[in-house]
Design a protein around this motif. Structure first.
Motif, PDB file in Angstrom:
ATOM      1  N   PHE A 116       0.831  -1.201   0.000  1.00  0.00           N
ATOM      2  CA  PHE A 116       0.000   0.000   0.000  1.00  0.00           C
ATOM      3  C   PHE A 116       0.872   1.261   0.000  1.00  0.00           C
ATOM      4  O   PHE A 116       0.576   2.236  -0.703  1.00  0.00           O
ATOM      5  N   PHE A 117       1.962   1.240   0.774  1.00  0.00           N
ATOM      6  CA  PHE A 117       2.873   2.391   0.836  1.00  0.00           C
ATOM      7  C   PHE A 117       3.462   2.691  -0.548  1.00  0.00           C
ATOM      8  O   PHE A 117       3.510   3.846  -0.978  1.00  0.00           O
ATOM      9  N   LEU A 167       4.194  -9.960  20.602  1.00  0.00           N
ATOM     10  CA  LEU A 167       3.685  -8.591  20.659  1.00  0.00           C
ATOM     11  C   LEU A 167       3.858  -7.875  19.318  1.00  0.00           C
ATOM     12  O   LEU A 167       2.953  -7.192  18.837  1.00  0.00           O
ATOM     13  N   GLY A 168       5.039  -8.056  18.714  1.00  0.00           N
ATOM     14  CA  GLY A 168       5.285  -7.453  17.406  1.00  0.00           C
ATOM     15  C   GLY A 168       4.339  -7.999  16.349  1.00  0.00           C
ATOM     16  O   GLY A 168       3.850  -7.252  15.492  1.00  0.00           O
ATOM     17  N   GLY A 169       4.087  -9.309  16.402  1.00  0.00           N
ATOM     18  CA  GLY A 169       3.150  -9.925  15.469  1.00  0.00           C
ATOM     19  C   GLY A 169       1.745  -9.361  15.618  1.00  0.00           C
ATOM     20  O   GLY A 169       1.050  -9.120  14.624  1.00  0.00           O
ATOM     21  N   ILE A 170       1.324  -9.123  16.881  1.00  0.00           N
ATOM     22  CA  ILE A 170      -0.004  -8.542  17.132  1.00  0.00           C
ATOM     23  C   ILE A 170      -0.100  -7.134  16.539  1.00  0.00           C
ATOM     24  O   ILE A 170      -1.107  -6.764  15.915  1.00  0.00           O
ATOM     25  N   LEU A 171       0.969  -6.325  16.702  1.00  0.00           N
ATOM     26  CA  LEU A 171       0.977  -4.972  16.141  1.00  0.00           C
ATOM     27  C   LEU A 171       0.945  -5.013  14.611  1.00  0.00           C
ATOM     28  O   LEU A 171       0.269  -4.204  13.968  1.00  0.00           O
ATOM     29  N   LEU A 172       1.689  -5.957  14.028  1.00  0.00           N
ATOM     30  CA  LEU A 172       1.691  -6.091  12.568  1.00  0.00           C
ATOM     31  C   LEU A 172       0.302  -6.470  12.051  1.00  0.00           C
ATOM     32  O   LEU A 172      -0.162  -5.951  11.032  1.00  0.00           O
ATOM     33  N   VAL A 173      -0.352  -7.394  12.766  1.00  0.00           N
ATOM     34  CA  VAL A 173      -1.710  -7.804  12.379  1.00  0.00           C
ATOM     35  C   VAL A 173      -2.670  -6.623  12.521  1.00  0.00           C
ATOM     36  O   VAL A 173      -3.537  -6.385  11.665  1.00  0.00           O
ATOM     37  N   GLY A 174      -2.512  -5.852  13.624  1.00  0.00           N
ATOM     38  CA  GLY A 174      -3.339  -4.659  13.815  1.00  0.00           C
ATOM     39  C   GLY A 174      -3.135  -3.652  12.695  1.00  0.00           C
ATOM     40  O   GLY A 174      -4.099  -3.052  12.198  1.00  0.00           O
ATOM     41  N   GLY A 175      -1.875  -3.451  12.297  1.00  0.00           N
ATOM     42  CA  GLY A 175      -1.581  -2.553  11.185  1.00  0.00           C
ATOM     43  C   GLY A 175      -2.185  -3.031   9.883  1.00  0.00           C
ATOM     44  O   GLY A 175      -2.717  -2.238   9.093  1.00  0.00           O
ATOM     45  N   LEU A 176      -2.113  -4.349   9.663  1.00  0.00           N
ATOM     46  CA  LEU A 176      -2.712  -4.945   8.462  1.00  0.00           C
ATOM     47  C   LEU A 176      -4.208  -4.655   8.400  1.00  0.00           C
ATOM     48  O   LEU A 176      -4.728  -4.168   7.376  1.00  0.00           O
ATOM     49  N   TYR A 177      -4.921  -4.933   9.495  1.00  0.00           N
ATOM     50  CA  TYR A 177      -6.368  -4.731   9.510  1.00  0.00           C
ATOM     51  C   TYR A 177      -6.746  -3.257   9.447  1.00  0.00           C
ATOM     52  O   TYR A 177      -7.795  -2.897   8.897  1.00  0.00           O
ATOM     53  N   GLY A 178      -5.881  -2.378  10.001  1.00  0.00           N
ATOM     54  CA  GLY A 178      -6.139  -0.941   9.913  1.00  0.00           C
ATOM     55  C   GLY A 178      -6.139  -0.457   8.460  1.00  0.00           C
ATOM     56  O   GLY A 178      -7.043   0.260   8.032  1.00  0.00           O
ATOM     57  N   VAL A 179      -5.116  -0.869   7.717  1.00  0.00           N
ATOM     58  CA  VAL A 179      -5.021  -0.474   6.306  1.00  0.00           C
ATOM     59  C   VAL A 179      -6.152  -1.096   5.494  1.00  0.00           C
ATOM     60  O   VAL A 179      -6.788  -0.429   4.662  1.00  0.00           O
ATOM     61  N   LEU A 180      -6.433  -2.375   5.728  1.00  0.00           N
ATOM     62  CA  LEU A 180      -7.490  -3.061   4.970  1.00  0.00           C
ATOM     63  C   LEU A 180      -8.874  -2.467   5.273  1.00  0.00           C
ATOM     64  O   LEU A 180      -9.694  -2.312   4.366  1.00  0.00           O
ATOM     65  N   TRP A 181      -9.126  -2.135   6.552  1.00  0.00           N
ATOM     66  CA  TRP A 181     -10.416  -1.541   6.915  1.00  0.00           C
ATOM     67  C   TRP A 181     -10.575  -0.173   6.264  1.00  0.00           C
ATOM     68  O   TRP A 181     -11.642   0.157   5.737  1.00  0.00           O
ATOM     69  N   GLY A 182      -9.500   0.625   6.322  1.00  0.00           N
ATOM     70  CA  GLY A 182      -9.549   1.946   5.706  1.00  0.00           C
ATOM     71  C   GLY A 182      -9.777   1.871   4.208  1.00  0.00           C
ATOM     72  O   GLY A 182     -10.575   2.631   3.651  1.00  0.00           O
ATOM     73  N   LYS A 183      -9.094   0.928   3.561  1.00  0.00           N
ATOM     74  CA  LYS A 183      -9.260   0.766   2.114  1.00  0.00           C
ATOM     75  C   LYS A 183     -10.677   0.302   1.775  1.00  0.00           C
ATOM     76  O   LYS A 183     -11.281   0.777   0.819  1.00  0.00           O
ATOM     77  N   SER A 184     -11.220  -0.635   2.576  1.00  0.00           N
ATOM     78  CA  SER A 184     -12.580  -1.133   2.351  1.00  0.00           C
ATOM     79  C   SER A 184     -13.605  -0.015   2.551  1.00  0.00           C
ATOM     80  O   SER A 184     -14.544   0.137   1.763  1.00  0.00           O
ATOM     81  N   LYS A 185     -13.407   0.787   3.617  1.00  0.00           N
ATOM     82  CA  LYS A 185     -14.310   1.899   3.914  1.00  0.00           C
ATOM     83  C   LYS A 185     -14.293   2.922   2.774  1.00  0.00           C
ATOM     84  O   LYS A 185     -15.336   3.426   2.343  1.00  0.00           O
ATOM     85  N   GLU A 186     -13.092   3.219   2.280  1.00  0.00           N
ATOM     86  CA  GLU A 186     -12.945   4.179   1.193  1.00  0.00           C
ATOM     87  C   GLU A 186     -13.601   3.678  -0.087  1.00  0.00           C
ATOM     88  O   GLU A 186     -14.232   4.430  -0.822  1.00  0.00           O
ATOM     89  N   ARG A 189       1.460   6.944  -6.722  1.00  0.00           N
ATOM     90  CA  ARG A 189       0.183   7.609  -7.006  1.00  0.00           C
ATOM     91  C   ARG A 189      -0.862   6.660  -7.597  1.00  0.00           C
ATOM     92  O   ARG A 189      -1.703   7.069  -8.392  1.00  0.00           O
ATOM     93  N   MET A 190      -0.780   5.397  -7.172  1.00  0.00           N
ATOM     94  CA  MET A 190      -1.804   4.431  -7.551  1.00  0.00           C
ATOM     95  C   MET A 190      -2.895   4.364  -6.487  1.00  0.00           C
ATOM     96  O   MET A 190      -3.962   3.805  -6.712  1.00  0.00           O
ATOM     97  N   GLU A 191      -2.603   4.881  -5.291  1.00  0.00           N
ATOM     98  CA  GLU A 191      -3.555   4.968  -4.189  1.00  0.00           C
ATOM     99  C   GLU A 191      -3.532   6.386  -3.629  1.00  0.00           C
ATOM    100  O   GLU A 191      -2.527   7.088  -3.732  1.00  0.00           O
ATOM    101  N   ILE A 192      -4.638   6.790  -3.031  1.00  0.00           N
ATOM    102  CA  ILE A 192      -4.740   8.129  -2.433  1.00  0.00           C
ATOM    103  C   ILE A 192      -5.096   7.987  -0.950  1.00  0.00           C
ATOM    104  O   ILE A 192      -5.961   7.184  -0.591  1.00  0.00           O
ATOM    105  N   VAL A 193      -4.406   8.750  -0.096  1.00  0.00           N
ATOM    106  CA  VAL A 193      -4.724   8.784   1.328  1.00  0.00           C
ATOM    107  C   VAL A 193      -5.390  10.112   1.648  1.00  0.00           C
ATOM    108  O   VAL A 193      -4.774  11.172   1.520  1.00  0.00           O
ATOM    109  N   ARG A 194      -6.665  10.054   2.047  1.00  0.00           N
ATOM    110  CA  ARG A 194      -7.398  11.272   2.430  1.00  0.00           C
ATOM    111  C   ARG A 194      -7.347  11.398   3.949  1.00  0.00           C
ATOM    112  O   ARG A 194      -8.120  10.773   4.670  1.00  0.00           O
TER     113      ARG A 194
END
Length: 354
Positions: free
Chosen positions: A111-112, A309-328, A118-123
């Motif tokens: 995603f980054f 703990l690091g794995g949990i944060l990575l999973v949280g980051g994954l779902y954050g980006v996916l949720w935001g993309k789905s919402k958008e 410029r294939m994705e836009i962050v609002r």
């Protein structure tokens, strides 16, 4: 039953990836050279895919321009050859659990790069844009925790290697690399995922000029085999390292080359067609959970609190980006539906001429 098939498919895909993490690590633990392994893996994938590509797509495939061939060569070098070779070295320094954990950063890294090109836009003024940014920050935090914080060791029931690999550290009950080695391994894993994420983004443009997916994949495997052979023969001259035999080395090569490349290629394409890429990406943490338990019981790996703990944060980051993309995506769909409905209403409205 048809509704359950996509769910069963993603479970099977993540089980296959778990097997890849475990068998790769097992092969390296018994002394297999990582560069030789990558060459054999890509050669096996090429031999498996070539007949299928010839049978299904050869006659209807478009001509391959030299410029496109050069682009595919560079894609293979970056996204397959470099990614897999760096991944192999990183896996030696760390564990199968860490490999599965850092895989959760791949959608965020992809995603980054998509934003960068410029294939994705962050609002940033919307909830979806904020969720994406939070996801990226959590991903960076998770990587930092895994790299720099080890914490107490979570000892499970068994610490015996399934394939008989025993180091001096294992006999003492400490099958754990040093902090410096571990940190190197983490950054190598993230670098491998970065190369792979860049490959995912760049190949979208190349596939527009050469849309034959199976031939495109086969050609990349072939070019990667040649590149990997040059690297392996330059760095490993011991004939023993090139011998496979009927052991875990041959099993790992056949599994990663045929099952991972061949079977998951088809399954992932089918799941994306039925449920979309977000559904597939959301199943990624399942491989981490499976790998944690399997690596502890089968390979004798000792799990650290920092990895969990690091794995949990990575999973949280994954779902954050996916949720935001789905919402958008949902917001854009509603906007376009509203525009179409507005145009339809205006077209149907009677025109009064005074």
């Amino acid at each position: 039953m048809d509704r359950k098939k996509p769910y069963l498919a993603v479970i099977l895909i993540q089980c296959i990836y778990t097997g890849m993490f475990l068998l790769s690590k097992a092969a390296f633990d018994v002394g297999m050279n990582t560069f030789v392994f990558v060459f054999y893996r890509q050669a096996a994938a090429t031999l498996f895919l070539a007949p299928l590509a010839f049978f299904f797509e050869w006659k209807k495939s478009p001509p391959l321009p030299f410029v496109t061939l050069c682009k595919i060569f560079m894609l293979s070098l970056c996204g397959i050859t470099m990614s897999l070779n760096i991944y192999g070295v990183g896996l030696i320094y760390t564990s199968a659990t860490l490999a599965a954990a850092t895989t959760n950063s791949l959608p965020v890294i992809t995603f980054f790069f998509a934003v960068l090109f410029r294939m994705e836009i962050v609002r940033l003024k919307t909830v979806a844009g904020i969720a994406k940014m939070v996801g990226i920050i959590l991903c960076i935090g998770g990587a930092a925790v895994i790299a720099f914080y080890r914490g107490p060791y979570l000892k499970l029931l068994s610490h015996h290697h399934l394939f008989g690999h025993h180091t001096q550290q294992q006999h003492q009950g400490h099958n754990i690399p040093s902090s410096e080695t571990w940190t190197k391994g983490v950054f190598l894993m993230l670098l491998s995922n970065t190369c792979f994420g860049l490959w995912l983004v760049l190949q979208a443009n190349v596939m527009k000029s050469y849309p034959s997916k199976l031939l495109f994949t086969t050609l990349q495997c072939l070019l990667s085999s040649i590149q990997s052979f040059i690297i392996a023969i330059a760095l490993e001259r011991d004939p023993y390292q090139w011998k496979l035999g009927w052991n875990v080395r041959l099993l790992a090569v056949a599994y990663c080359g045929i099952v991972v490349t061949g079977v998951t290629y088809y399954l992932q394409a089918w799941v994306i067609e039925k449920k979309g890429p977000v559904f597939l990406a959301m199943s990624t943490p399942l491989a981490l959970i499976l790998t944690i338990f399997c690596s502890a019981f089968l390979l004798g790996d000792i799990i650290t609190l920092g990895s969990v703990l690091g794995g949990i944060l990575l999973v949280g980051g994954l779902y954050g980006v996916l949720w935001g993309k789905s919402k958008e995506h949902n917001m854009d769909e509603k906007f376009f539906e509203g525009e179409i409905e507005k145009e339809t209403t205006e077209a149907k409205s009677p025109v009064i001429i005074v």
